[in-house]
Write an enzyme that holds these catalytic residues in place. Structure first.
Site, mmCIF file in Angstrom:
data_model
loop_
_atom_site.group_PDB
_atom_site.id
_atom_site.type_symbol
_atom_site.label_atom_id
_atom_site.label_comp_id
_atom_site.label_asym_id
_atom_site.label_seq_id
_atom_site.Cartn_x
_atom_site.Cartn_y
_atom_site.Cartn_z
ATOM 1 C CB SER A 37 22.402 37.717 51.102
ATOM 2 O OG SER A 37 22.214 37.497 52.480
ATOM 3 C CG ASP A 60 11.618 36.865 52.195
ATOM 4 O OD1 ASP A 60 11.864 35.736 51.699
ATOM 5 O OD2 ASP A 60 10.731 37.056 53.041
ATOM 6 C CE1 TYR A 153 18.342 21.689 52.869
ATOM 7 C CE2 TYR A 153 18.665 19.320 52.624
ATOM 8 C CZ TYR A 153 19.062 20.616 52.366
ATOM 9 O OH TYR A 153 20.184 20.832 51.583
ATOM 10 C CB ALA A 155 9.464 17.779 51.564
ATOM 11 C CB ILE A 186 29.760 21.167 50.631
ATOM 12 C CG1 ILE A 186 29.112 20.364 49.481
ATOM 13 C CG2 ILE A 186 30.749 22.191 50.106
ATOM 14 C CD1 ILE A 186 30.080 19.525 48.670
#
Length: 257
Positions: A37, A60, A153, A155, A186
């Site tokens: 993360s 990152d 998103y 794309a 979800i």
């Protein structure tokens, strides 16, 4: 893949939501999991929660050097990388007429570039082992459906599948498969925070009349990671309770009780 040691999975975006569910699913299946993360404390908290030798790592992954550091940490801690679940992603909303370059870059970096760089980073370990599984978390949004505010998103998620198909061809000679899970709606912490009325409206659009669980996505990822899926590559599994099937809202009404 070796059966005489604990198998190792990296799960990116693993500190919450679908990623946390995938990390737990793999841990429950006997894997040691590197939970990745941007927030090390959150990743380590999930690792402690799921147990089984899991550990946390902060990166990152839109930066190639960070992805390489992630892979190096997995090899240093566990000695191998059997599975990469490339799940890291974000979904901020921005209508096309208002979207800025910064809005677009933020989503492409987090969703698409992180997928590519994570896959690149695990290749040396997987090639050395002569086997590996790369499982992407894509979406029905973009490849199959559209939703206002999510053109960037969509794309990024469609881009993941284009990447998957060529990567699958390139990596097949090394015993590495590349596949994708495409979730529908979800139930995650983020959705739960939208309130029960919102959840009920979403459920009403799904033939199975319920939202999916994070474990449903974990189960699909575990299939792609399994020995039984060794001859499956460049493929997708839609996990959406049949959401994309009705040709109109009227089709659901026609189902009756």
């Amino acid at each position: 893949m070796s059966s005489d040691r604990t198998r190792i999975a990296i799960v990116t975006g693993g500190s919450k939501g679908i990623g946390k569910g995938i990390a737990k699913g793999f841990s429950d299946a006997g894997y040691s999991v590197l939970v990745v993360s941007r927030n090390e404390a959150e990743a380590s908290a999930v690792a402690a929660e799921i147990g089984g030798g899991a550990s946390g790592f902060a990166a990152d992954l839109s930066r190639p050097e960070a992805a390489k550091a992630m892979a190096a940490a997995a090899v240093e801690r566990y000695g191998a990388i059997d599975v990469l679940c490339a799940n890291a992603g974000i979904f901020p909303s921005a209508k096309l007429s208002e979207m800025t370059e910064a809005d677009f870059d933020l989503v492409i970096n987090a969703n698409l570039k992180s997928t590519v760089f994570s896959a690149q980073a695990v290749l040396p370990a997987m090639k050395a082992a002569g086997a590996g599984r790369i499982v992407l978390t894509s979406s029905i949004t973009g490849p199959i459906t559209g939703y206002p505010g999510w053109s960037h998103y969509g794309a990024s998620k469609s881009g993941q599948l284009g990447f998957m198909r060529t990567a699958a061809v390139e990596l097949a000679p090394f015993g590495i498969t590349v596949n994708a899970v495409m979730p529908g709606n979800i139930l995650t912490e983020g959705l739960a925070g939208m309130g029960q009325d919102y959840l009920d409206q979403m459920s009403a659009c799904i033939p199975m009349k319920r939202l999916g669980a994070v474990s449903d996505i974990a189960n699909a990822a575990l299939y792609f990671a399994s020995e039984g899926a060794g001859y499956v590559t460049g493929q997708t599994i839609v996990v959406d309770g049949g959401q994309v099937l009705p040709e109109s809202p009227g089709a659901l009404d026609a189902m009756g009780d």
